[in-house]
Design a protein around this motif. Structure first.
Motif, mmCIF file in Angstrom:
data_model
loop_
_atom_site.group_PDB
_atom_site.id
_atom_site.type_symbol
_atom_site.label_atom_id
_atom_site.label_comp_id
_atom_site.label_asym_id
_atom_site.label_seq_id
_atom_site.Cartn_x
_atom_site.Cartn_y
_atom_site.Cartn_z
ATOM 1 N N TYR A 164 2.994 6.386 0.286
ATOM 2 C CA TYR A 164 1.652 6.976 0.377
ATOM 3 C C TYR A 164 1.549 8.247 -0.458
ATOM 4 O O TYR A 164 0.810 9.163 -0.127
ATOM 5 N N SER A 191 1.302 4.085 12.179
ATOM 6 C CA SER A 191 2.292 4.491 11.175
ATOM 7 C C SER A 191 2.231 6.001 10.972
ATOM 8 O O SER A 191 1.146 6.509 10.701
ATOM 9 N N ARG A 237 -1.110 13.731 1.352
ATOM 10 C CA ARG A 237 -0.715 13.727 2.764
ATOM 11 C C ARG A 237 -0.766 15.102 3.443
ATOM 12 O O ARG A 237 -1.270 15.215 4.563
ATOM 13 N N GLY A 288 6.735 -0.495 5.125
ATOM 14 C CA GLY A 288 6.463 0.196 3.866
ATOM 15 C C GLY A 288 7.258 1.491 3.852
ATOM 16 O O GLY A 288 8.294 1.625 3.193
ATOM 17 N N ARG A 289 6.786 2.423 4.665
ATOM 18 C CA ARG A 289 7.333 3.782 4.671
ATOM 19 C C ARG A 289 8.861 3.832 4.842
ATOM 20 O O ARG A 289 9.541 4.571 4.133
ATOM 21 N N HIS A 337 -0.264 -4.556 14.145
ATOM 22 C CA HIS A 337 0.295 -3.371 13.471
ATOM 23 C C HIS A 337 -0.247 -2.197 14.257
ATOM 24 O O HIS A 337 -1.448 -1.926 14.215
ATOM 25 N N LYS A 357 0.815 -1.223 0.000
ATOM 26 C CA LYS A 357 0.000 0.000 0.000
ATOM 27 C C LYS A 357 0.844 1.267 0.000
ATOM 28 O O LYS A 357 0.391 2.310 -0.427
ATOM 29 N N TYR A 381 -3.501 14.809 6.299
ATOM 30 C CA TYR A 381 -2.993 14.595 7.655
ATOM 31 C C TYR A 381 -2.266 15.815 8.218
ATOM 32 O O TYR A 381 -1.750 15.760 9.337
ATOM 33 N N GLU A 429 6.392 -5.983 8.365
ATOM 34 C CA GLU A 429 5.654 -5.461 7.200
ATOM 35 C C GLU A 429 5.990 -3.992 6.954
ATOM 36 O O GLU A 429 5.106 -3.140 7.020
ATOM 37 N N GLY A 478 5.354 0.369 10.336
ATOM 38 C CA GLY A 478 5.239 1.594 11.129
ATOM 39 C C GLY A 478 6.532 2.328 11.407
ATOM 40 O O GLY A 478 6.485 3.436 11.953
HETATM 41 N N1 LLP Z 1 0.956 -3.474 7.953
HETATM 42 C C1 LLP Z 1 -0.307 -3.066 8.081
HETATM 43 C C2 LLP Z 1 -1.327 -4.028 8.524
HETATM 44 C C3 LLP Z 1 -0.648 -1.726 7.799
HETATM 45 O O1 LLP Z 1 -1.918 -1.334 7.927
HETATM 46 C C4 LLP Z 1 0.357 -0.839 7.365
HETATM 47 C C5 LLP Z 1 0.031 0.550 7.065
HETATM 48 C C6 LLP Z 1 1.667 -1.324 7.227
HETATM 49 C C7 LLP Z 1 1.937 -2.642 7.529
HETATM 50 C C8 LLP Z 1 2.792 -0.467 6.736
HETATM 51 O O2 LLP Z 1 3.078 0.593 7.564
HETATM 52 P P1 LLP Z 1 4.391 1.482 7.276
HETATM 53 O O3 LLP Z 1 5.591 0.601 7.513
HETATM 54 O O4 LLP Z 1 4.328 1.959 5.886
HETATM 55 O O5 LLP Z 1 4.327 2.577 8.244
HETATM 56 N N2 LLP Z 1 -1.532 6.848 4.492
HETATM 57 C C9 LLP Z 1 -0.810 7.049 5.735
HETATM 58 C C10 LLP Z 1 -0.232 5.767 6.276
HETATM 59 C C11 LLP Z 1 -1.260 4.687 6.485
HETATM 60 C C12 LLP Z 1 -0.649 3.398 6.929
HETATM 61 C C13 LLP Z 1 -1.650 2.309 6.813
HETATM 62 N N3 LLP Z 1 -1.154 1.030 7.204
HETATM 63 C C14 LLP Z 1 0.251 8.098 5.517
HETATM 64 O O6 LLP Z 1 0.324 8.667 4.428
HETATM 65 O O7 LLP Z 1 0.973 8.418 6.435
#
Ligand code: LLP
Length: 457
Positions: free
Chosen positions: A396, A210, A323, A286-287, A207, A60, A327, A284, A247
């Motif tokens: 994102y 994030s 964003r 992403g960011r 999770h 995502k 946010y 998991e 996160g």
């Molecule tokens: N795993 C799950 C179940 C999640 O819901 C998410 C993000 C991740 C992993 C990845 O998180 P990361 O490592 O990327 O932080 N649109 C928002 C962020 C929404 C995150 C949703 N879930 C933004 O632009 O900050």
């Protein structure tokens, strides 16, 4: 932090001048750096090496196929939250068994598709699971698995009721959010469903939110998880995997985020004893992998002054990068060719910088909420035709881009050393109407219900 840097007075993506990309593909345009993606992934693997996690990149955050391929080639599995994301993973060559599938609202059609694509079919070593979010979802998943004569591995997403101290919209591990099952219900969940023959409940998933810029929430969440593992053991239930979710932060300003090693140093003392008991860890992210690996390139269409306020009007705003308006997020923005004297030493606000003025960087859309930055200190001489780089836009950014005001989605470019490749063409006006039917409307009876390539039941 990343491979976007000013050289000879102009911004480069690795070895490619960003201006040259704009000349070839136009703006707005996302530019990703392959070297940055790879080094972030490698750093994560290195930091968490003692527990050998399966790293499932969170699609995502940036779902472009070429980005997925870079990470797949590096050894990543994928975190998906929809049939569409699973389709992307499969299209990038990732095996379904290397995907974890979360999400509170999986449809029957998506579940069936995921089972057929092999999600949850692995043997438990470095393979993914269905991450189930509720009792009703579990019963539905078990029913469909039985129907498909498939045995699938399942983790229960728990809600540890931990405050990740992040934006309300992206805080997901507090009890009042829609995600997972609270710890009291989690134990009963295993007692109730732990013996299903088709949906094999064997893991825990969480999770918390994030971005999470401190390590304490992870420690708190993992401490609660470890306690649950022990309680379940007394019930005769063995947990085989723990998925810690994503996160980890990114540097929207220079050095804003703790280094990955700092997250690992906080998490490993709690995770290692569990790993030594044979529990497979999954992450998991992403960011932390992709945010700093991408910029959004926009062009200044006009400037204007209204009262005290100077506006820089660009060819994209909240349609390309939601964003800031959604946010209130900060993204460092700077001209691609600012002149030698104005090259920023750090990506951070410096209100004392000479020859600057406070300005709003806005998009072309018909809303006052359409902005990339408000009251921002920027060079005072920004003018029509200049290119601006919006940094830390890889995560994102494109994944939340939209066609509001019938704008077309931006192009995407992947840079590797001195090679730049177009990895998504800019849409055109035809893209806007390709799914609309005006001349010969088809009857509702024959409207296609198929989305995943399998029929909904
Ligand atoms: N795993 C799950 C179940 C999640 O819901 C998410 C993000 C991740 C992993 C990845 O998180 P990361 O490592 O990327 O932080 N649109 C928002 C962020 C929404 C995150 C949703 N879930 C933004 O632009 O900050």
């Amino acid at each position: 932090m990343d491979l976007f840097a000013y050289r000879h007075g102009e911004l480069h993506a690795e070895d490619v001048p960003v201006r040259a990309i704009a000349e070839r593909v136009g703006t707005p345009c996302y530019i990703y750096s392959q070297g940055t993606l790879e080094s972030h992934y490698d750093r994560l693997i290195e930091a968490f090496a003692p527990i050998h996690p399966l790293v499932c990149y969170s699609i995502k955050s940036c779902p472009n196929l070429s980005v997925l391929k870079v990470l797949h080639d590096r050894g990543a599995g994928m975190d998906v939250v929809s049939g569409g994301e699973l389709f992307r993973a499969r299209s990038a060559g990732v095996e379904g068994s290397r995907c974890v599938y979360a999400g509170v609202g999986k449809t029957d059609e998506e579940i069936r598709y995921a089972i057929r694509e092999g999600v949850g079919s692995g043997n438990g070593v470095a393979t993914g699971l269905f991450n189930c979010e509720s009792e009703e979802e579990f019963e539905n998943l078990a029913r469909i698995a039985r129907d498909e004569r498939a045995v699938v591995r399942v983790a229960l997403r728990i809600n540890p009721d931990v405050d990740p101290k992040t934006h309300r919209y992206t805080s997901t591990g507090k009890k009042e959010t829609k995600f997972g099952v609270d710890l009291e219900r989690a134990r009963r969940f295993f007692v109730l469903y732990g013996r299903d023959a088709y949906a094999k409940l064997e893991g825990l998933h969480l999770h918390i939110g994030s971005p999470v810029y401190t390590t304490d929430p992870y420690r708190e969440a993992l401490t609660k998880t470890a306690k649950l593992v022990d309680e379940l053991a007394t019930d005769g239930i063995t947990i085989r995997s723990i998925d810690l979710g994503g996160g980890f932060g990114a540097d929207y300003e220079s050095a804003q985020s703790p280094p990955l090693k700092q997250y690992a140093d906080a998490i490993l003392p709690l995770a290692l004893p569990l790993h030594e008991r044979g529990i497979q860890f999954i992450l998991e992210p992403g960011r932390t992998i992709v945010a700093n690996a991408g910029i959004l390139l926009v062009k200044v269409l006009y400037t204007k002054t209204s009262g005290e306020k100077r506006f820089i009007i660009c060819d994209a705003g909240m349609n390309a990068l939601l964003r800031p308006s959604h946010y209130g997020s900060f993204h460092f923005i700077w001209p691609v060719e600012p002149g030698e004297a104005m090259i920023p030493a750090r990506r951070t606000l410096d209100p004392n910088l000479p020859n600057t003025a406070t300005q709003d960087v806005v998009g072309p859309l018909c809303e006052s909420g359409d902005f990339l930055a408000l009251d921002r200190t920027l060079p005072a001489n920004i003018k029509r035709g200049d290119l601006l780089a919006v940094f830390t836009a890889g995560a994102y950014g494109m994944s939340m881009a939209n066609r509001y005001n019938s704008s077309v989605l931006p192009a995407e470019v992947l840079v590797n050393g001195s090679a730049a490749s177009l990895v998504r063409t800019r849409e055109n006006f035809s893209s806007l109407i390709e799914h609309e039917l005006t001349t010969s409307p088809i009857s509702l009876d024959c409207a296609a219900r198929e989305v995943c390539g399998v029929h909904a039941s």
